[in-house]
Design a protein around this motif. Sequence first.
Motif: not given
Lengths: 728, 414, 279, 56
Positions: A437-442, A454-466
């Motif tokens: 879960l990502v909140s208040g951060s980019n 970017k590579k790390a985020f590609e490995k995370i199966p489920f990303i939620v942005s607020f």
Amino acid sequence: MKLDRRNFLTLGGSLVAGGVVGTTLSPLPWKLMDDSAIWTQNWPWTPVPPDGAASFNHSICTLCPGKCGITVKKVESRAIKIEGRKDFPVNQGGICILGLAGLQLLYGPTRIETPLLKTAGGGFKKISWDEAVSLLAKKLEELRSSGKPESVAALTGSDTGVTAALIKRFLFAYGSPNFISEQTFKDTYKIALKKMQALQGEVVFDIENADYVLSLGSGIIEGWDSPVKMIKANSALKTKKAFLCQVEPRLSMTAAKADKWLPVIPGTETDLVWGILHVILNQALYNKEFVAENTTGIERLSQLAQPYTLEKVSAATGIKSSDILSVATQFAKAAKPIAVCGKGQGSTPESMGHIMAVHALNALMGSVNREGGVIALNPASYISWTNPEQDETGKNGFGKERVDGAGKGNYPDTPFLANRFISAINGQGKSPVEALLVSGSNPLYSFTDTAAVKKAFEKIPFIVSFSSFMDETAKVATLILPSHTNLERFEDVSLCLGSGKSVIGLSTPVVEPKFDTRHTGDAVILLAKKLGGSVANAFSWESFEACLTETLGDKWESLKESGFLENPESLIAAGTRIDFSVVAEPKSMAPEGDAASYPLILIPYDSLRLAHMAVGSPPFLLKTVEDTVLKKNDILVEINPQTASKLNLSEKKYAMLKTPKGAVRVKIHLFEGIMPGVIAMARGLGHTAYDDYLSGKGVNFNELIGPMEDPISGLDVSYGIRATLTNA
Amino acid sequence: MDSALLPKGVKRCSFPQFSIGILIVGAVLLWGVYAMLLCWFKGLNQTGMNDSYGFALWIWADLAVIALGGGAFFTGLLKYIIGKDELKNIINFAVVIGFICYSSALLILAIDVGQPLRSWFIFWHVNVHSMLAEVAFCLSIYFSVLAIEFVPLLLENRKLDEVPFFHNLAHNMHEVMAVFAATGAFLSCFHQGSLGGVAGVLFGRPFAFREHLLVWPWTFFLFTWSAAAYGPCFTILLTKITEGITRKKLVKDNVVDLLAKISGWMIASYMVAKLIDTWYWATVTAPSRGLTFMQFYSDGNGLYTLWIIVAELVVGGILPALILTNKTLRANKSMLLLAVILACIGVCINRWVMVLQVMAHPVLPFEEWFAYMPSWQEVATTILPVAYGVILASLAYRYLPVFPQERELNPVNG
Amino acid sequence: MNKTHNTQKAKKYGMVIDLDKCTGCGACMVACMAENNVPFKKDETNKLDSITWMHLYKLTNGKAFPETEICYLPRPCMHCEGAHGHPPCVSVCPATATDYDHGTGIVSQIYTRCFGCRYCMGACPYHARYFNWWDPVWPEGMKEYLSPNVSPRMRGVVEKCSFCFHRYQLAMDKAYHEGRKELEEHEYQSSCTQACPAGAITFGDLNNPDHQVHKIARPDNEHGGKPSATNVFRLLERLGTNPKVYYMSSREWVRRLGDNYLPHEKTGEIALGKQKGHH
Amino acid sequence: MFPFSFEWAWDMAHYVFLGGMWYAIGIISAGLSYCIGKALLDTVAGKGHDHGGDHH
């Protein structure tokens, strides 16, 4: 008369001529002329803003950590202007450029209007809040029932306030220890206080009341700490003719306004601090009374400082011995000297060795917990919730190791290690994080080594942005639960003022939410309720507003009324004696890369005219960016003409900039105000997300630099990196 | 095909040949019209102008064609008021050129403004203190004078002349032409001058600013004088070009010589005044504003350096003045041609610097010289009037008795 | 000329900007844009077609490292008085689309009357005037924040800083309703003044000895408003434009960059240029 | 151009400027009217019919 050809022509001609003369003499052409002019004055594509009753609404700007009071002028339901709130203790009517442009964010084209779900094709489809929360609950339920609640993590921009506390609480009840927040230099200063004074507090620099400010690269008037407050402090310094000495390789605006600018080789700032310590200790220029009463271990400090002779420090830093000596003695002779650190806007951590040396310098002069010095305040304590009940899964999950390894082992005093979080995901095998879960951060923009993130985020199966905006991280999210913008929501803020006072403030919504967005706090409460069981039980509140009301208790009404309250509990934090013996042994923190293949050092520079953290710069900001920083879509890097001529580079010409982390095409800007051998690049450009007013312009500095871990805190303290620049 | 319309007793090329020529020039004209429409419909972002170059190529073109078109008023003045009767043999052509130049200037102005549909505000809401208002008024009224001067020539077309009313009208207009010419000269003096005043009153622009005499800066008088001086050179140049294209002698040498001589002395006297003006500006006016002469000729972009003042004053001023005032040199065809070409260039450079160098020079000490590059739309719309002028001049030459001496100099056999 | 000219003492609104305090943060620029509905484009890096009524110049002392110094200089419209109310731009406008108000000293711009000849831009040595080369376009939704107090400009006209004249009008309206004819100093402040985090800008009536601007700049109205306070200067003082924006700097090189000087002339110690305009 | 225009305020410059303007316009229109009028009279009187196309 016979109508032959000739007569016909004559007649026809006469009629036409008569017609022309008649029309000309009639009012018709004048009327048409007038009408056409009136039409140009009312072109339908030139907007006419509707008028109406005007009102003024107080709130607090939460776009940056500065937390200025604002007054928003509205005409009917439209917000039309943001101004600084005159009676607000932080900014007293002043306001920064980003805050002023806040309405462009509110009404901007990159707002996310509804919850969005990533489709198989990589696009997004609009879904309802109910669907979105159910979907997320289902995913989290799956992870929980498979016994891996700890694989859910949350990444936030800050860990203060009720919203962050709700996310933390959610993870606690759900069963994950992986709450991670971005860290700034101030957080590292807090770690130093903990180590040296054993106190847990907020740190404040009372610049305004100091009479000698030694700034180790802090962009005091360029967005450091609380930007408007600091600019005001700087004006106060000017008025009372206090001395500001700026140490940094580039003639920043702070350096330009300083009474003395000491250009220093990047990465050797700590050597300079030790050089100054050496002079002060050797000549016994310190505040003996204060040292005797409030500190221990000065012998150890002297011992460590011993090798830092003027010659040695001068050779390392590139600063003349006489300058080091005069700065050290002036600093020591001042009545209220203060040394501050945190390079640029201070948005990134500093190495512990550096901070402890700086704090030692302040402590030697007695500039700790006194007017014009470094002040530690008790953190605001209005969030006094008791921990909720955890069920078995929750307890097990929460008890697991943190993915980033913070808080124990080598890094017992570091609460969060975002950089280690990324590298852990990028490690061998499957990602330890299955939902983020990502909140208040980019992070995809503002963390160093963007490619690795970017590579790390590609490995995370489920990303939620607020996120409220379609930023780089939102673009790669699986699910977006858009938040209200700062002007549409309640937010609690706690502020520490330089004078040692602390204040609680309430940012209140000034306009109705424009789109189908929800407060992140509300989204978390909804999610918890959907999950049921002990997680739902941890959230007894109906809504975020109810939670905030209850949390603030008797302060709520008056906060709603006046916007801020002086915090009665805000007292100067008492710690133990300052222990110099824990000050870290000086250690070189030279920029990454070897000098032979990368002869130059690239450093970033910050400016208030470009936002470089979680919020992207609105169009007005881009408008103020000079053409020596950005020209069309090309970023310009600053280089000393002397260095440039050696490398055969000339003004406004293209060049390839290469660092161990990446290579980009840039343009050259010759600038006498930068040390030879150093090149500087603005932070805040090179976005790949947001709108056409920001996207695709320039280069993101973070692409060119990688994390460099501080051995004591484990935090990423990279600031400069070795580089080459060749004609392209 | 159009033989019934051609003047009697002269030879003209065949109609198809003429049409092809017109079509070729017409294509250029259309290109210019396209650019003009772009500027009108999309706005002035189509140009290379910017906030530092509010005035650029067009205003120069405007000033230049008006200076060059000055031959009309000055020749008229010489013929009708001073009484140099020989000039009747060239006055028609001078009027045609003047008409072309002034109509072009008005067209350029209509493209140059950001809100063409409001351009009549210059009359309606006039600020009489503005040099530009003076320009607009005198220019448009003088244009009507030129049109009046053009009418009799038009009515002398063989076909039109057959209509009794037109014949009588042309005759009567010839009778009172001196009145129109006098009014035209009066108006011309003012608008040529006020064009000079446009730059000279800019007291925020030390390159342009000049001390005043009454309400007018020195450039006011210099512009009038230079237009009168250089305008006839352009008339001579175009006469020579027309003669070259038609391969005929159209005007007798004594007529050209007289005009060239007067022009030469006018240029010579103008140069005296201009040099005094330049000297006074460089040594008194500019230093009083903290600027030295060389600061105005130190363009970092390399364009505005000393060469331009040498080109304007020596090559385009003193040199043609020397040639044209000397009887022997003037009599030499090549020298005469060289002199009028240099003179035309000289006056164009003068108008150029008084518009563009004014904009280029940084007045604030912390600014750099400003650079400007016209867009193709600007170039096309600047060429547009040239194409239009060629077409109108060709039509006039073909169908109107522009050169009264043509028949005598080129007798048609049979 | 309005009525106030006859019935009460004429105001002369002006500004003093303390360059020692100015940090070049750009807040004044954006405060102005936000207040005055200034449009923006996708590419604003060509500074010669970018509308910024308040513009920040970066001055440098021209010395090599490490003696280099820089200083920012905010430049609004100077609202020049020229000689007897004839600023460089006003007398040249052919259509009376810009005017000098003797009651307030403010140089106005009537957008609906301007027909875009740009003569005023050529006349202004401060580059304070901007042309609308493009139609103003706000992205979807952003028209919401436009202020009804300032009309957005159409393509093809010139615009410039108005000292937030609409704020004066609003303040006067309010005062009138309260039965007053005079404004308090704080009642009429420009948007940039109000926003400046450094407090570097002071705004008020230069004719009023009680106002801060008068106290700081001490204008000598006998001599074209020349500042008599030390370290205070105006841009291009000797051109005779008689600007109403004053600057303050403790640095000699900054003050010297405020005007053109011959090598032998001392900073600030020059005879005023002859104040001759057209008339 | 006309004193009934919005915000008109007379001053000396107006008299001089507009005086000159109307004077010029007056002369031109008077001259033109004379030519046209006389041409009409001449035509009615039958002048101009007998020329052979080259009256010069």
